[in-house]
Scaffold this active site. Structure first.
Site, PDB file in Angstrom:
ATOM      1  N   LYS A   1      14.610 -13.389 -38.866  1.00  0.00           N
ATOM      2  CA  LYS A   1      13.530 -13.564 -37.888  1.00  0.00           C
ATOM      3  C   LYS A   1      12.177 -13.154 -38.454  1.00  0.00           C
ATOM      4  O   LYS A   1      11.144 -13.372 -37.817  1.00  0.00           O
ATOM      5  CB  LYS A   1      13.859 -12.779 -36.623  1.00  0.00           C
TER       6      LYS A   1
ATOM      7  N   THR B   1      20.320 -20.019 -23.687  1.00  0.00           N
ATOM      8  CA  THR B   1      18.891 -20.221 -23.454  1.00  0.00           C
ATOM      9  C   THR B   1      18.437 -21.653 -23.721  1.00  0.00           C
ATOM     10  O   THR B   1      17.475 -22.119 -23.113  1.00  0.00           O
ATOM     11  CB  THR B   1      18.066 -19.257 -24.324  1.00  0.00           C
TER      12      THR B   1
END
Length: 639
Positions: free
Chosen positions: A418, A481
């Site tokens: 990330k 999500t």
């Protein structure tokens, strides 16, 4: 046991046959007790003929109707306790009155009158004893057979040595009942192994229906991941839960037991075949040395501690700010400690506390530091950006500077994918932490600073896998999500081993990237977990399915796809799963000033300035337009 094996045919008889058997036994006891009564009266055995035969037939003719009326044959095994003996006693009392009236009071030529008194007493003893024997011999086994029949029925995939050992170990299992084997070897199909039939794997769907199979146990410890995937793909439509045995290396003791079974985890389906670790690299910075692990109670930190302990350090320092997490990992490691010369030191500390970190490092002089302490949950850090930056950036800086001051030889930062072109504060903070180490290394620090970057690890805190499993246990739905969200995955033990090996290759300022295999769509991951649980997906095509998948929308700062490299052309290393990235960074003289500005913004909790500074410092950082810091939003609403 032989007695149990002899009882099984009796228990499997139809109820009518069982009643006929007991009637026959009681009739035989009537004849036997008449014969014994003659012996007790005359002192010698007589032939069952003439008057003795008539007495025996009379006993049968009188006793059996009375026993039938009293219900001795309605529930054979239930009437095996004290109530059964009372019923037998009442029935034989009536019988004794009639039998003694005929042969004692009235008298029958050739039959001694005392036989009419002795025989009923003998009959009471023998019939009562037969009921007690039935309770002792058949009653417990009958109940166990009922319990066994109620157990979930399972098949073992693999009729090899592991499968046979597993079947033997589960003979007396109270959890499940093995009813057969599945095996790929066509020569074995239709044969019986230890009383269990061997079936074709292609017949699994039909066997699930006909035998009520709930689970399949994979007894293929030597099978590779590709073969397991093929087997699982063939079983997807059968709606069975799958469990597996560990690998051959985990079964080195040579014995298999039910405790070795575990749910087939998703790591059996992802990535490549494990690569054997390089033991020279593993031990280089650990064996016989003082090793410090920050974030020792976290998912990555705790696994690093387990792997380090196996490599026999001289001292293992556990740094953790959570008291309970530190207690848990210290207790676990102390239970595994076999070498009393290894010291385990649980130390409460925050990596942000520079004085405390230097105090610890001066006391023990660690030679290797693995820095795993970090806030890594993307939405939580997005809502609390200041704390994320303090912990991930300035905590790394404090720990690294303490290491440099105290002469630590190797400092390894655990980073994340990330950090590559981040869209969230967590990723930006980890990239900034990487830049801190790169700058310190280039500034001439004697400590070798290295960074190891990898993606998601299965089972870590915040990982989707334990969340999905819990949602399935709760009956669903699984929350997702976005249907296209994709992630890299690796098992925690493999990641920890690679971190240790990568750290041993560091020369200063290196950014190592782990080969994570192919990225995986999270929706495919969710579907596989549902199928491995023996359930079906509920969607438009299958409205009667068990578990639905619900799409909730991307959370603040969340990316659809993750990357492992900022630049191009990664360099290979001596390990096939470890690459070296080429990443740009700011010189320490420039970065130090930028960090001071960032610290002032943190002190003022100016979230807008924080975001602007991160965009200037971290290449590719693109923040969401909206600020979602909870404190900032609360203050804004109060104005």
């Amino acid at each position: 046991m032989p007695l149990d094996r002899a009882a099984l045919p009796v228990l499997s008889m139809p109820r009518a046959a069982k009643r006929l058997l007991v009637l026959t036994v009681d009739a035989s006891l009537c004849v036997l007790t008449v014969w014994l009564a003659f012996y007790l009266r005359l002192g010698e055995f007589v032939a069952l003929s003439g008057p003795a035969l008539w007495a025996a037939l009379a006993s049968v003719a009188i006793a059996l109707p009375i026993f039938i009326v009293f219900g001795l044959y309605r529930a054979i095994f239930r009437y095996a306790g004290w109530p059964a003996l009372m019923t037998v006693s009442k029935a034989i009392a009536i019988y004794a009155l009639i039998f003694s009236a005929i042969f004692t009071a009235m008298g029958v030529p050739g039959v001694p009158r005392t036989v009419g008194l002795i025989q009923p007493m003998l009959l009471l003893l023998t019939v009562g004893a037969s009921r007690a024997l039935a309770r002792f011999w058949l009653g417990g086994l009958y109940q166990s057979q009922l319990k066994l029949a109620a157990l979930p029925k399972v098949l073992i995939y693999g009729a090899g040595s592991s499968g046979r050992q597993l079947a033997a170990a589960m003979t007396n299992s109270l959890e499940m009942r093995v009813v057969g084997f599945l095996d790929d070897d066509e020569r074995l199909h239709g044969h019986v192994l230890n009383g269990l039939r061997i079936y074709r794997p292609d017949d699994l769907a039909g066997l699930v229906e006909s035998l009520s199979i709930s689970d399949v146990l994979l007894a293929l410890p030597s099978g590779n991941r590709q073969r397991r995937n093929e087997i699982l793909a063939s079983m997807r439509a059968a709606k069975v839960s799958v469990r597996t045995l560990p690998s051959v290396t985990e079964l080195a003791q040579g014995r298999v037991s039910t405790s070795d079974l575990r749910p087939l985890d998703i790591d059996d389906l992802l990535g490549r075949e494990p690569v054997a670790p390089n033991h020279i690299l593993l031990g280089r910075n650990v064996s016989g040395k003082v090793v410090l692990v920050t974030g020792a109670g976290g998912s990555i930190g705790s696994e690093l501690c387990r792997q380090v302990l196996k490599l026999a350090p001289r001292v293992l320092l556990l740094i953790e700010q959570s008291e309970f997490a530190l207690y848990a990992i210290h207790r676990e490691l102390a239970g595994k400690l076999v070498d009393s010369s290894i010291q385990l030191m649980p130390l409460l500390a925050s990596v942000r506390d520079s004085a405390r970190m230097q105090e610890i490092m001066r006391a023990w002089r660690p030679e290797t530091v693995y820095h795993a302490a970090a806030y890594k949950h993307v939405p939580l850090v997005e809502h609390n950006p200041g704390e994320g930056l303090r912990n991930n950036v300035f905590g790394t800086l404090a720990a690294a500077q303490a290491a440099a001051v105290c002469g630590v030889a190797d400092f390894v930062l655990i980073s994340t994918d990330k950090a590559v072109r981040p869209t969230n504060v967590m990723g930006a903070s980890k990239r900034l932490a990487e830049m801190v180490l790169q700058a310190l290394a280039a500034d001439g620090a004697k400590t070798r600073f290295s960074i190891v970057r990898f993606g998601n690890v299965l089972g870590s805190s915040g990982s989707v896998v334990p969340l999905f499993r819990q949602q399935i246990r709760d009956g669903g739905p699984i929350t997702l999500t976005h249907p296209e969200i994709t992630r890299y995955f690796m098992t925690i033990p493999e990641a920890a081993q690679l971190v240790i090996q990568a750290g041993a290759m560091g020369r200063g300022g290196d950014v190592f990237v782990l080969d994570m295999g192919e990225p995986v769509r999270i929706i495919d991951l969710a579907r596989r977990i549902i199928e491995l649980s023996g359930l079906s997906l509920r969607d438009e095509e299958n409205p009667e399915g068990d578990i639905a998948i619900e799409v909730t929308g991307l959370r603040p700062g969340e990316k659809l796809y993750e990357e492992l490299l900022i630049g191009d052309d990664p360099q290979p290393t001596s390990h096939p799963l470890i690459m070296k990235a080429r990443e740009e960074y700011l010189p320490w003289c420039v970065l130090e000033q930028k960090l001071a500005t960032l610290q002032r913004a943190l002190d003022a909790n100016d979230v807008g300035v924080l975001r602007q500074l991160l965009q200037q410092l971290v290449s590719g950082y693109c923040a969401d337009e909206a600020i979602v810091d909870w404190v900032h939003l609360q203050n804004a609403s109060a104005q």
